[in-house]
Design a protein around this motif. Structure first.
Motif, PDB file in Angstrom:
ATOM      1  N   GLU A   8      -5.199  11.484  -5.628  1.00 56.27           N
ATOM      2  CA  GLU A   8      -5.261  11.676  -4.281  1.00 56.27           C
ATOM      3  C   GLU A   8      -6.600  11.050  -3.422  1.00 56.27           C
ATOM      4  OE1 GLU A   8      -6.875  14.175  -1.197  1.00 56.27           O
ATOM      5  OE2 GLU A   8      -7.859  13.856  -2.796  1.00 56.27           O
ATOM      6  N   PRO A   9      -7.802  11.271  -3.815  1.00 54.77           N
ATOM      7  CA  PRO A   9      -8.762   9.869  -2.837  1.00 54.77           C
ATOM      8  C   PRO A   9      -8.250   8.897  -2.894  1.00 54.77           C
ATOM      9  CG  PRO A   9     -10.026  10.508  -5.095  1.00 54.77           C
ATOM     10  CD  PRO A   9      -8.949  11.205  -4.851  1.00 54.77           C
ATOM     11  N   ALA A  10      -8.116   8.142  -3.878  1.00 58.69           N
ATOM     12  CA  ALA A  10      -7.482   6.500  -3.771  1.00 58.69           C
ATOM     13  C   ALA A  10      -6.389   6.610  -2.817  1.00 58.69           C
ATOM     14  CB  ALA A  10      -7.007   6.246  -5.200  1.00 58.69           C
ATOM     15  N   SER A  11      -5.451   7.336  -3.050  1.00 62.66           N
ATOM     16  CA  SER A  11      -3.929   7.542  -2.100  1.00 62.66           C
ATOM     17  C   SER A  11      -4.652   7.579  -0.428  1.00 62.66           C
ATOM     18  CB  SER A  11      -3.067   8.803  -2.250  1.00 62.66           C
ATOM     19  OG  SER A  11      -2.853   8.605  -4.208  1.00 62.66           O
ATOM     20  N   VAL A  12      -5.148   8.556  -0.406  1.00 59.53           N
ATOM     21  CA  VAL A  12      -5.998   8.460   0.742  1.00 59.53           C
ATOM     22  C   VAL A  12      -6.749   6.853   1.320  1.00 59.53           C
ATOM     23  CG1 VAL A  12      -7.977   9.881   2.808  1.00 59.53           C
ATOM     24  CG2 VAL A  12      -6.277  11.189   0.312  1.00 59.53           C
ATOM     25  N   MET A  13      -7.683   6.956   0.874  1.00 53.29           N
ATOM     26  CA  MET A  13      -7.731   5.241   1.059  1.00 53.29           C
ATOM     27  C   MET A  13      -6.473   4.667   1.057  1.00 53.29           C
ATOM     28  SD  MET A  13     -10.877   3.609  -0.869  1.00 53.29           S
ATOM     29  CE  MET A  13     -12.017   4.666  -0.616  1.00 53.29           C
ATOM     30  N   ILE A  14      -6.046   4.574   0.996  1.00 51.91           N
ATOM     31  CA  ILE A  14      -4.383   4.080   0.865  1.00 51.91           C
ATOM     32  C   ILE A  14      -4.305   3.762   1.697  1.00 51.91           C
ATOM     33  CG2 ILE A  14      -2.550   2.652  -0.390  1.00 51.91           C
ATOM     34  CD1 ILE A  14      -3.329   2.905  -3.197  1.00 51.91           C
ATOM     35  N   MET A  15      -4.240   5.141   1.966  1.00 55.36           N
ATOM     36  CA  MET A  15      -2.963   6.004   3.404  1.00 55.36           C
ATOM     37  C   MET A  15      -3.770   5.297   5.062  1.00 55.36           C
ATOM     38  SD  MET A  15      -1.834   8.943   4.452  1.00 55.36           S
ATOM     39  CE  MET A  15      -2.455  10.357   3.478  1.00 55.36           C
ATOM     40  N   GLY A  16      -5.184   4.802   4.359  1.00 51.20           N
ATOM     41  CA  GLY A  16      -5.491   4.246   5.882  1.00 51.20           C
ATOM     42  C   GLY A  16      -5.635   2.810   5.860  1.00 51.20           C
ATOM     43  N   TRP A  17      -5.972   2.480   4.602  1.00 52.81           N
ATOM     44  CA  TRP A  17      -5.256   0.306   4.660  1.00 52.81           C
ATOM     45  C   TRP A  17      -3.974   0.776   5.187  1.00 52.81           C
ATOM     46  CZ3 TRP A  17      -8.057  -3.252   4.659  1.00 52.81           C
ATOM     47  CH2 TRP A  17      -9.377  -3.598   3.904  1.00 52.81           C
ATOM     48  N   PHE A  18      -2.622   0.895   4.927  1.00 50.63           N
ATOM     49  CA  PHE A  18      -1.328   0.669   5.431  1.00 50.63           C
ATOM     50  C   PHE A  18      -1.166   1.541   7.286  1.00 50.63           C
ATOM     51  CE2 PHE A  18       0.172   4.417   2.849  1.00 50.63           C
ATOM     52  CZ  PHE A  18       0.671   5.524   3.633  1.00 50.63           C
ATOM     53  N   ILE A  19      -1.390   2.506   7.467  1.00 49.16           N
ATOM     54  CA  ILE A  19      -1.744   2.700   8.801  1.00 49.16           C
ATOM     55  C   ILE A  19      -2.263   1.868  10.409  1.00 49.16           C
ATOM     56  CG2 ILE A  19      -2.212   4.579  10.438  1.00 49.16           C
ATOM     57  CD1 ILE A  19      -2.167   6.732   7.553  1.00 49.16           C
TER      58      ILE A  19
ATOM     59  N   GLY B  81       0.790  -1.008  -0.439  1.00 52.23           N
ATOM     60  CA  GLY B  81      -0.036  -0.005  -0.214  1.00 52.23           C
ATOM     61  C   GLY B  81       0.888   1.509  -0.309  1.00 52.23           C
ATOM     62  N   LEU B  82       2.052   1.180   0.161  1.00 50.73           N
ATOM     63  CA  LEU B  82       2.761   2.634   0.602  1.00 50.73           C
ATOM     64  C   LEU B  82       3.475   2.860  -0.588  1.00 50.73           C
ATOM     65  CD1 LEU B  82       4.431   4.634   2.847  1.00 50.73           C
ATOM     66  CD2 LEU B  82       5.784   2.327   3.618  1.00 50.73           C
ATOM     67  N   ILE B  83       4.138   1.376  -0.833  1.00 51.55           N
ATOM     68  CA  ILE B  83       4.426   1.469  -2.453  1.00 51.55           C
ATOM     69  C   ILE B  83       3.733   1.591  -3.285  1.00 51.55           C
ATOM     70  CG2 ILE B  83       5.933   0.236  -4.345  1.00 51.55           C
ATOM     71  CD1 ILE B  83       7.127  -1.456  -1.624  1.00 51.55           C
ATOM     72  N   SER B  84       2.548   1.965  -4.010  1.00 52.58           N
ATOM     73  CA  SER B  84       1.323   1.993  -4.620  1.00 52.58           C
ATOM     74  C   SER B  84       1.537   3.211  -4.176  1.00 52.58           C
ATOM     75  CB  SER B  84      -0.167   1.730  -4.502  1.00 52.58           C
ATOM     76  OG  SER B  84       0.141  -0.207  -3.958  1.00 52.58           O
ATOM     77  N   MET B  85       0.801   3.692  -3.093  1.00 52.93           N
ATOM     78  CA  MET B  85       0.500   5.168  -2.833  1.00 52.93           C
ATOM     79  C   MET B  85       1.928   5.870  -3.154  1.00 52.93           C
ATOM     80  SD  MET B  85       0.275   7.148   0.664  1.00 52.93           S
ATOM     81  CE  MET B  85       1.647   7.520   1.160  1.00 52.93           C
TER      82      MET B  85
END
Length: 173
Positions: free
Chosen positions: A52-63, A26-30
């Motif tokens: 941008e919204p996809a990156s924020v959603m992915i960030m929630g996952w990896f956090i 997820g971090l790599i994808s974001m």
């Protein structure tokens, strides 16, 4: 009891490995999405509206996945000063209280994350075209993992096994 805990530890170890790999991907994808957005915007003078919204959603996952693995390994925030002055049995009790408190927090993440997902399920994220509930799924999944990993720590302690660290073989305890 120890054999059961070893079986549980193997299962949660696999869950932790999968979670950590998913968080890393997820971090790599974001990072790749943000880099693509920068190139498109500043080099190609265009914009990719969904990054941008996809990156924020992915960030929630990896956090939330990474935080759950940190809970399993005992890396969550703690105040250890008193632990240096008390007997080992009291330390085990305090660690268990801490783990049960964290498990309760995981239950809260599940409960309130689910409520948020339900309330936003009918909303559609305009640039992604998916339900707004997907923004809150990482909270629910992360809460489930936090709960499972915290309860595992308490159960391992009750069975007389040490708490797990990433990469440990649960059979060797």
């Amino acid at each position: 009891m120890k054999d059961t805990m070893r079986f549980v530890a193997r299962a949660t170890s696999r869950m932790a490995h999968v979670s950590l790999w998913a968080a890393g991907l997820g971090l790599i994808s974001m990072t790749a999405l943000i880099a693509a957005q920068v190139v498109w915007r500043y080099v190609l003078n265009d914009s990719i509206v969904w990054t941008e919204p996809a990156s924020v959603m992915i960030m929630g996952w990896f956090i939330f996945l990474g935080a759950a693995v940190g809970i399993r390994e005992g890396y969550h925030l703690s105040f250890d000063v008193i632990l240096y002055m008390i007997p080992q049995k009291a330390k085990l009790v305090l660690h268990s209280i801490s783990d049960l408190t964290v498990a309760g927090f995981g239950v809260g993440m599940i409960w309130f994350g689910w409520q948020l997902a339900e309330k936003t399920a009918s909303n559609k994220l305009p640039s992604l075209g998916i339900s707004g509930a997907f923004d809150f799924v990482p909270i629910v999944v992360g809460g489930f993992l936090v709960f499972i990993f915290s309860v595992e720590r308490v159960a391992r302690r009750a069975a007389g096994l040490g708490t797990a660290r990433f990469g440990d073989d649960p059979v060797e305890d």
